[in-house]
Motif scaffolding. Sequence first.
Motif, PDB file in Angstrom:
ATOM      1  N   ASP A  45       0.768  -0.633  -0.078  1.00  0.00           N
ATOM      2  CA  ASP A  45      -0.458  -0.243  -0.173  1.00  0.00           C
ATOM      3  C   ASP A  45       0.720   1.204  -0.161  1.00  0.00           C
ATOM      4  O   ASP A  45       2.222   1.370   0.856  1.00  0.00           O
ATOM      5  CB  ASP A  45      -0.568  -0.382   1.458  1.00  0.00           C
ATOM      6  CG  ASP A  45      -1.728   1.110   1.417  1.00  0.00           C
ATOM      7  OD1 ASP A  45      -2.608   1.151   0.777  1.00  0.00           O
ATOM      8  OD2 ASP A  45      -2.936   1.239   2.243  1.00  0.00           O
ATOM      9  N   VAL A  46       0.709   2.322  -1.008  1.00  0.00           N
ATOM     10  CA  VAL A  46       1.306   3.065  -0.729  1.00  0.00           C
ATOM     11  C   VAL A  46       0.670   4.605  -0.792  1.00  0.00           C
ATOM     12  O   VAL A  46      -0.170   4.804  -1.329  1.00  0.00           O
ATOM     13  CB  VAL A  46       1.944   3.408  -1.848  1.00  0.00           C
ATOM     14  CG1 VAL A  46       3.148   4.913  -2.871  1.00  0.00           C
ATOM     15  CG2 VAL A  46       2.972   2.323  -2.884  1.00  0.00           C
ATOM     16  N   ARG A  47       0.548   4.935  -0.101  1.00  0.00           N
ATOM     17  CA  ARG A  47       0.043   6.057   1.019  1.00  0.00           C
ATOM     18  C   ARG A  47       0.940   8.074   0.336  1.00  0.00           C
ATOM     19  O   ARG A  47       2.246   8.521   0.958  1.00  0.00           O
ATOM     20  CB  ARG A  47      -0.371   6.423   2.428  1.00  0.00           C
ATOM     21  CG  ARG A  47      -0.628   5.169   2.780  1.00  0.00           C
ATOM     22  CD  ARG A  47      -0.803   5.031   4.003  1.00  0.00           C
ATOM     23  NE  ARG A  47      -1.313   3.404   4.424  1.00  0.00           N
ATOM     24  CZ  ARG A  47      -1.100   3.147   5.780  1.00  0.00           C
ATOM     25  NH1 ARG A  47      -0.964   3.630   6.533  1.00  0.00           N
ATOM     26  NH2 ARG A  47      -1.691   1.166   5.962  1.00  0.00           N
ATOM     27  N   ALA A  48       0.378   8.447  -0.682  1.00  0.00           N
ATOM     28  CA  ALA A  48       0.863  10.023  -0.466  1.00  0.00           C
ATOM     29  C   ALA A  48       0.868  10.729   0.026  1.00  0.00           C
ATOM     30  O   ALA A  48      -0.822  11.067   0.765  1.00  0.00           O
ATOM     31  CB  ALA A  48       0.102  10.316  -1.881  1.00  0.00           C
ATOM     32  N   LYS A  49       1.353  11.572   0.701  1.00  0.00           N
ATOM     33  CA  LYS A  49       0.639  12.760   2.117  1.00  0.00           C
ATOM     34  C   LYS A  49       1.145  13.856   1.115  1.00  0.00           C
ATOM     35  O   LYS A  49       2.507  14.209   0.287  1.00  0.00           O
ATOM     36  CB  LYS A  49       1.971  12.274   3.182  1.00  0.00           C
ATOM     37  CG  LYS A  49       1.776  11.123   3.926  1.00  0.00           C
ATOM     38  CD  LYS A  49       2.157  10.773   5.633  1.00  0.00           C
ATOM     39  CE  LYS A  49       3.870  10.833   5.315  1.00  0.00           C
ATOM     40  NZ  LYS A  49       4.603  10.580   6.288  1.00  0.00           N
ATOM     41  N   ASP A  89       5.149  22.224   3.370  1.00  0.00           N
ATOM     42  CA  ASP A  89       7.093  22.436   3.595  1.00  0.00           C
ATOM     43  C   ASP A  89       7.096  21.729   2.101  1.00  0.00           C
ATOM     44  O   ASP A  89       8.333  22.811   2.162  1.00  0.00           O
ATOM     45  CB  ASP A  89       7.463  22.565   4.711  1.00  0.00           C
ATOM     46  CG  ASP A  89       7.348  21.656   5.553  1.00  0.00           C
ATOM     47  OD1 ASP A  89       6.470  20.255   4.486  1.00  0.00           O
ATOM     48  OD2 ASP A  89       7.766  20.486   6.314  1.00  0.00           O
ATOM     49  N   THR A  90       6.899  20.582   1.816  1.00  0.00           N
ATOM     50  CA  THR A  90       7.639  19.860   0.475  1.00  0.00           C
ATOM     51  C   THR A  90       6.980  19.394   0.063  1.00  0.00           C
ATOM     52  O   THR A  90       5.089  19.715  -0.401  1.00  0.00           O
ATOM     53  CB  THR A  90       8.483  18.959   1.320  1.00  0.00           C
ATOM     54  OG1 THR A  90       7.317  17.785   1.972  1.00  0.00           O
ATOM     55  CG2 THR A  90       9.524  19.435   2.413  1.00  0.00           C
ATOM     56  N   ALA A  91       6.983  19.310  -0.951  1.00  0.00           N
ATOM     57  CA  ALA A  91       6.161  18.563  -2.160  1.00  0.00           C
ATOM     58  C   ALA A  91       5.713  16.809  -1.893  1.00  0.00           C
ATOM     59  O   ALA A  91       5.976  16.374  -0.869  1.00  0.00           O
ATOM     60  CB  ALA A  91       7.260  18.173  -3.335  1.00  0.00           C
ATOM     61  N   ASN A  92       4.949  16.562  -2.165  1.00  0.00           N
ATOM     62  CA  ASN A  92       3.925  15.523  -2.091  1.00  0.00           C
ATOM     63  C   ASN A  92       5.041  14.331  -1.868  1.00  0.00           C
ATOM     64  O   ASN A  92       5.946  13.736  -2.202  1.00  0.00           O
ATOM     65  CB  ASN A  92       3.388  14.178  -3.228  1.00  0.00           C
ATOM     66  CG  ASN A  92       1.784  15.986  -3.522  1.00  0.00           C
ATOM     67  OD1 ASN A  92       1.479  16.366  -2.741  1.00  0.00           O
ATOM     68  ND2 ASN A  92       1.707  15.421  -4.288  1.00  0.00           N
ATOM     69  N   THR A  93       5.234  13.194  -0.570  1.00  0.00           N
ATOM     70  CA  THR A  93       6.083  12.205  -0.620  1.00  0.00           C
ATOM     71  C   THR A  93       5.572  10.480  -0.108  1.00  0.00           C
ATOM     72  O   THR A  93       4.121  11.462   0.622  1.00  0.00           O
ATOM     73  CB  THR A  93       6.640  12.505   0.956  1.00  0.00           C
ATOM     74  OG1 THR A  93       5.930  12.716   1.636  1.00  0.00           O
ATOM     75  CG2 THR A  93       7.722  13.554   1.344  1.00  0.00           C
ATOM     76  N   THR A  94       5.848   9.747  -0.701  1.00  0.00           N
ATOM     77  CA  THR A  94       4.783   9.040  -0.350  1.00  0.00           C
ATOM     78  C   THR A  94       5.194   7.758   0.557  1.00  0.00           C
ATOM     79  O   THR A  94       7.287   7.839   0.815  1.00  0.00           O
ATOM     80  CB  THR A  94       4.975   7.806  -1.571  1.00  0.00           C
ATOM     81  OG1 THR A  94       6.327   7.846  -1.767  1.00  0.00           O
ATOM     82  CG2 THR A  94       4.308   8.612  -2.592  1.00  0.00           C
TER      83      THR A  94
END
Length: 102
Positions: free
Chosen positions: A41-45, A49-54
């Motif tokens: 399961d990959v959750r994008a957050k 302050d930053t670009a999208n992280t996973t």
Amino acid sequence: KRRKVKSSPRVRCVGMADSAGNSSAQAPRLPAVREFRWRVDVRAKAREDTANTTDAVALVQLQLGQHPSSALQFQLDCVQADRVLAQLDEANAQLAALAQAK
């Protein structure tokens, strides 16, 4: 990196080892694993302050014993999955050594 674990349907347990490698002469009786399911399961957050992280986690479900209510569900991050796979590799090596000794 993908790791292959060989399984044997009838293996006699001769001892258990904890995560530190300490083995016990008398193994506890463990329930049989009837079914093993997993998915990643990959959750994008999104963070301000930053670009999208996973974050990726492995979701695991083990069906133990005969009853459907005996399912065990848990998740592992990459570090935890590596630790579990390292222990499975060690168990696999020990089983292979025992099988060759016969």
